[in-house]
Scaffold this active site. Structure first.
Site, PDB file in Angstrom:
ATOM      1  N   GLY A 172       1.210   3.461   2.398  1.00  0.00           N
ATOM      2  CA  GLY A 172       1.868   3.617   3.689  1.00  0.00           C
ATOM      3  C   GLY A 172       2.353   2.313   4.295  1.00  0.00           C
ATOM      4  O   GLY A 172       2.950   2.309   5.360  1.00  0.00           O
ATOM      5  N   ARG A 199       5.161   5.852  -8.969  1.00  0.00           N
ATOM      6  CA  ARG A 199       6.469   5.549  -8.410  1.00  0.00           C
ATOM      7  C   ARG A 199       6.457   5.946  -6.943  1.00  0.00           C
ATOM      8  O   ARG A 199       5.599   6.710  -6.498  1.00  0.00           O
ATOM      9  CB  ARG A 199       7.545   6.364  -9.131  1.00  0.00           C
ATOM     10  CG  ARG A 199       7.776   5.950 -10.559  1.00  0.00           C
ATOM     11  CD  ARG A 199       8.989   6.700 -11.096  1.00  0.00           C
ATOM     12  NE  ARG A 199       9.134   6.520 -12.521  1.00  0.00           N
ATOM     13  CZ  ARG A 199       9.691   5.452 -13.092  1.00  0.00           C
ATOM     14  NH1 ARG A 199      10.141   4.459 -12.342  1.00  0.00           N
ATOM     15  NH2 ARG A 199       9.779   5.369 -14.404  1.00  0.00           N
ATOM     16  N   ALA A 200       7.458   5.447  -6.208  1.00  0.00           N
ATOM     17  CA  ALA A 200       7.591   5.821  -4.798  1.00  0.00           C
ATOM     18  C   ALA A 200       7.795   7.322  -4.684  1.00  0.00           C
ATOM     19  O   ALA A 200       8.515   7.915  -5.481  1.00  0.00           O
ATOM     20  CB  ALA A 200       8.788   5.107  -4.197  1.00  0.00           C
ATOM     21  N   ILE A 201       7.130   7.952  -3.717  1.00  0.00           N
ATOM     22  CA  ILE A 201       7.432   9.351  -3.409  1.00  0.00           C
ATOM     23  C   ILE A 201       8.189   9.373  -2.091  1.00  0.00           C
ATOM     24  O   ILE A 201       9.333   9.768  -2.029  1.00  0.00           O
ATOM     25  CB  ILE A 201       6.147  10.192  -3.355  1.00  0.00           C
ATOM     26  CG1 ILE A 201       5.436  10.135  -4.722  1.00  0.00           C
ATOM     27  CG2 ILE A 201       6.484  11.638  -3.029  1.00  0.00           C
ATOM     28  CD1 ILE A 201       4.089  10.813  -4.748  1.00  0.00           C
ATOM     29  N   THR A 202       7.553   8.879  -1.042  1.00  0.00           N
ATOM     30  CA  THR A 202       8.266   8.837   0.241  1.00  0.00           C
ATOM     31  C   THR A 202       8.570   7.399   0.655  1.00  0.00           C
ATOM     32  O   THR A 202       9.164   7.171   1.697  1.00  0.00           O
ATOM     33  CB  THR A 202       7.410   9.481   1.349  1.00  0.00           C
ATOM     34  OG1 THR A 202       6.148   8.817   1.366  1.00  0.00           O
ATOM     35  CG2 THR A 202       7.191  10.954   1.092  1.00  0.00           C
ATOM     36  N   SER A 203       8.165   6.430  -0.161  1.00  0.00           N
ATOM     37  CA  SER A 203       8.355   5.023   0.213  1.00  0.00           C
ATOM     38  C   SER A 203       9.555   4.425  -0.534  1.00  0.00           C
ATOM     39  O   SER A 203      10.093   5.043  -1.438  1.00  0.00           O
ATOM     40  CB  SER A 203       7.086   4.241  -0.118  1.00  0.00           C
ATOM     41  OG  SER A 203       7.013   4.004  -1.507  1.00  0.00           O
ATOM     42  N   ASP A 260      -3.677  18.206   3.385  1.00  0.00           N
ATOM     43  CA  ASP A 260      -4.138  16.971   2.762  1.00  0.00           C
ATOM     44  C   ASP A 260      -5.656  17.043   2.672  1.00  0.00           C
ATOM     45  O   ASP A 260      -6.363  16.277   3.305  1.00  0.00           O
ATOM     46  CB  ASP A 260      -3.680  15.788   3.636  1.00  0.00           C
ATOM     47  CG  ASP A 260      -3.690  14.493   2.853  1.00  0.00           C
ATOM     48  OD1 ASP A 260      -3.998  14.534   1.645  1.00  0.00           O
ATOM     49  OD2 ASP A 260      -3.415  13.441   3.454  1.00  0.00           O
ATOM     50  N   SER A 268      -8.422  13.621  -7.022  1.00  0.00           N
ATOM     51  CA  SER A 268      -7.198  13.205  -7.688  1.00  0.00           C
ATOM     52  C   SER A 268      -7.214  11.708  -8.011  1.00  0.00           C
ATOM     53  O   SER A 268      -6.917  11.281  -9.131  1.00  0.00           O
ATOM     54  CB  SER A 268      -6.022  13.569  -6.780  1.00  0.00           C
ATOM     55  OG  SER A 268      -4.961  12.686  -6.951  1.00  0.00           O
ATOM     56  N   LYS A 292      -0.450   5.253   6.550  1.00  0.00           N
ATOM     57  CA  LYS A 292      -0.896   6.620   6.214  1.00  0.00           C
ATOM     58  C   LYS A 292      -2.102   7.008   7.046  1.00  0.00           C
ATOM     59  O   LYS A 292      -2.198   8.128   7.520  1.00  0.00           O
ATOM     60  CB  LYS A 292      -1.260   6.695   4.720  1.00  0.00           C
ATOM     61  CG  LYS A 292      -0.050   6.936   3.857  1.00  0.00           C
ATOM     62  CD  LYS A 292      -0.167   8.188   3.012  1.00  0.00           C
ATOM     63  CE  LYS A 292       1.125   8.408   2.247  1.00  0.00           C
ATOM     64  NZ  LYS A 292       1.153   7.715   0.956  1.00  0.00           N
TER      65      LYS A 292
END
Lengths: 497, 497
Positions: A172, A199-203, A260, A268, A292
């Site tokens: 985050g 890898r970036a998901i939302t970043s 979440d 995970s 985050k």
């Protein structure tokens, strides 16, 4: 009943699905979601039934097979198959058990996760599992069993070494590229660190995206092992190897509700660490507005849970809560972050002081945990390795093993177009919002356009004047730059007081 | 972002779905399940995003539209549309609220049901709602709100009359065709009874299937009203009018887990009754081995719940628990059951005594509830109406209004092939299993082959000898007859002691 195959040429995605015509299904008293055994010559498979009213899609007397099933059965359009009713998987009973508030044991948890990975459960059924785990929170024992199940249904890396170090960041924070500095220091000290990254998901950039600016990151488990044997460590994209593959399928049904669940988050993360045989783990929880984790209570709860579950999984874990209220480093985006990292590794004064300090701090803890430094001396040793240039050399070797080449950071070309964001106030930078910075950098093209992103000329606490350059946005396209600029104008990333 | 339409020519079924290419979605930071606003000229619609990795299915720069969406937007392949990110529906927050154990209010419940009916929620999201209602049981207030929401999102029949009678049977008993005898008696007594019925789902015949042997059952609400105006009553297939359409969508996600949440069961039944303006309702709960309700506790609980919720919904409801341990009547399957009903209506001694008695009993209760008979006298009056032939005349008129014609029951031809099941024991029939009888009749072709099914020569309590004829199976196909016979041989429908 004998039916003629029609290959639907679409992937079902979640489960092995066969489509029946409404009338055939009704006739056989088969419902949506029932299981059938399909025999095609020597091959057979159990599939979930989907029912269509469309006589053009699946006419009476035919069976529509989704891609995965056509492959499994090694059949094709026009061939005959024989179907009969099959029992639902046992895991459905276990999901129901969890819905009723009972605890699941190891065997039951494994059965659910294994059926998810092997496409034996549908999206609806997986959703019930996630709902049950969310509403009847997983116990520590269940989290451990879930983690083990996730590990055992994926690939694992056996290294037969001790200790094996790893780190994880909850994320985050823009520009927070510590991994690329920590790994070569720890490896140079003689410790094994089989680092996988996302890898970036939302970043605007993940570690995998940033390393990829310099080298390959997609390797098989075998390839990964070879790099580690040579360099004590690696920078491999986790998504390229099959670590804990159930995770993606769970996330797929969690995302629509923005769930979440802590138990699944822990399972995970820890499953992916344990899958590469990690014995020692450092977890970084950045805390602050725009990160985050925004509340101290949540950070402390996560820390406690990480410690508890790690203990049960026999991973020695240390959790630090760090300042996540603003970007760390100056570059945001793959090329810009890679340059930041290279500045620091080459001891160039242009390197971000904060990113260097945070990386040394964390590398120091790992050296102490791994027995390479006495308590309290880790950071000093880490700094020695960095300052001496040995960390840079180790880094270059890893990058070379991964088919890449390091370069002079000043030679790195940024995206074609840029624009500067100027302060219209004077004062001190009191806040830089991670979420807004990330949004602007993504709109500018990162992480897809590797050279796109943001360079922060000012960081937290620095003084600014009217007309001071705050940050530069880089983009390969004028239109994207325009959109990014629009966000920058509308949502203030910088607060100046 | 502008995209080119590709009509996928498949119905999505649950929600309005648009498919984006993985890279476009990633670029816009749009995830599976996110909502987008699609503008196509003057039309626009909010759709749920599905993401594909297949560049052949949905190439970059295009958007795949499922059938419902293509229609809504009045667009076609090759046209341009403009998409932007839209907010998720508020109902998702309410579903989450219910997951957290909070109670939903009227407005929130309506918002969820309305979004389900209007295809604004996905299968995954509906599953979370069902899971939440299952795990955090609905309160009486919530069941009432759910019922009202189900009514108000579907079609309703306004009759401006009082009282309006209705009946419902929980089901599971083969041959139990009371409705076709009760309705003409009640209507002949001057009461309004706008009867809607279902088709068989897991049974060999529903009331709608059986009436259909003699007349049409698919009518619009307007057509239904016309039949009632003429005859005080009707026999209409409920699935043909849009009563409480949310019900099917909830059942769709319940079935895979065989969930049977009581709150939803009650809401579904009562919504359909209230949608046709019923003010008085008689509910029959058959109890016994092989019926839907096998335990006395469950029957009593259902009775209590029906009474409580009906009171809150202002429906005067009487619940009877009847003997559901064995088939009622002799015929099983549409033609065979229609013949049974006609025997009784024409006072033919071949009519089943038990079916006649049960029907008169229930018709009597309805006459008393509707003020057409004093307490304790309902059954006598019902019997009078039946014996006098007036019930048969009323029945004939309804059937004629529905485009059919009654016939001499003895002239009804059964399916081409048959086989007889013979007793190899002597004694008394101590049990006839509803489930096995239904299974055999379905395998023989019922309800699709209207003339297929079973005729029971012996019923509960009757004496049999070695060689006595127990029942005859009728089927239009030799193969189906063989399969049915096989089940009859393997699973004993009759117990003889």
């Amino acid at each position: 009943m004998e039916l003629k195959v029609k290959n639907l040429e679409i992937a079902a995605g979640d489960a092995l699905v066969a489509m029946l015509n409404y009338e055939d299904a009704h006739h056989l008293t088969i419902f949506q979601g029932d299981r059938i055994l399909i025999r095609a010559g020597k091959n057979n498979a159990v599939a979930v039934v989907d029912i269509t009213h469309s006589n053009s899609l699946v006419p009476r007397g035919t069976i529509g097979l989704f891609e995965e099933l056509t492959q499994n059965l090694n059949t094709k359009s026009g061939k005959k198959v024989f179907i009969s009713i099959a029992e639902k998987p046992k895991s459905i009973d276990y999901i129901k058990k969890k819905m009723h508030g009972e605890k699941l044991n190891e065997k039951e948890m494994f059965s659910i996760i294994s059926d998810i990975v092997n496409m034996r459960l549908t999206e609806i059924e997986i959703t019930y599992f996630v709902a049950a785990c969310y509403m009847n929170e997983l116990s520590s024992r269940e989290i451990v069993d879930l983690t083990e199940a996730m590990i055992n249904t994926g690939e694992t890396l056996a290294l037969n070494k001790y200790p094996i170090m790893d780190k994880h960041c909850i994320g985050g924070v823009a520009g927070n590229r510590t991994t690329m500095i920590i790994v070569p220091i720890v490896a140079e000290a003689g410790l094994i660190m089989p680092k996988t990254s996302s890898r970036a998901i939302t970043s605007p950039a993940g570690t995998a995206d940033t390393v990829e600016f310099l080298a390959n990151v997609s390797f098989s488990m075998k390839g990964m092992k070879r790099i580690i044997e040579k360099n004590n460590s690696c920078f491999v994209w986790g998504g390229g190897i099959n670590l804990a593959p159930s995770d993606d399928k769970l996330i797929h049904v969690e995302r629509p509700m923005s769930l979440d669940p802590v138990g699944q988050l822990l399972a995970s993360i820890l499953a992916k660490k344990k899958s590469v045989s990690a014995t020692h783990l450092l977890v970084d929880i950045p805390l602050g507005k725009g990160a985050k984790v925004e509340s101290k209570d949540k950070a402390l709860m996560l820390k406690k849970m990480f410690e508890r579950i790690s203990r049960l999984l026999k991973i020695k874990t240390k959790v630090i809560i760090t300042d996540g209220s603003h970007p760390i480093g100056r570059g945001v985006g793959p090329a810009l972050e890679a340059r930041d990292v290279l500045y620091i590794l080459t001891n160039n004064p242009k390197g971000s002081y904060e990113l260097r300090e945070k990386s040394l701090e964390m590398a120091g803890i790992l050296l102490e945990m791994g027995g390479k430094a006495k308590s309290g001396c880790g950071k000093i040793i880490a700094e020695e390795i960095l300052t001496s240039g040995r960390a840079y050399k180790r880094f270059s070797n890893i990058i070379r093993s991964q088919g890449g080449k390091v370069c002079d950071p000043d030679s790195i070309r940024m995206a074609k177009h840029h624009c500067n964001i100027i302060s219209n106030l004077r004062g001190r930078v009191s806040h830089i919002d991670n979420k807004i910075i990330s949004k602007i950098a993504r709109m500018a093209g990162a992480p897809f356009d590797k050279r796109a992103g943001i360079y922060l000329h000012k960081n937290l606490g620095e003084e600014v004047h009217r007309g001071s350059l705050l940050y530069t946005i880089y983009s390969e396209s004028k239109q994207k730059l325009m959109y990014a600029r629009k966000i920058a104008d509308e949502e203030k990333a910088f607060e100046i007081k």
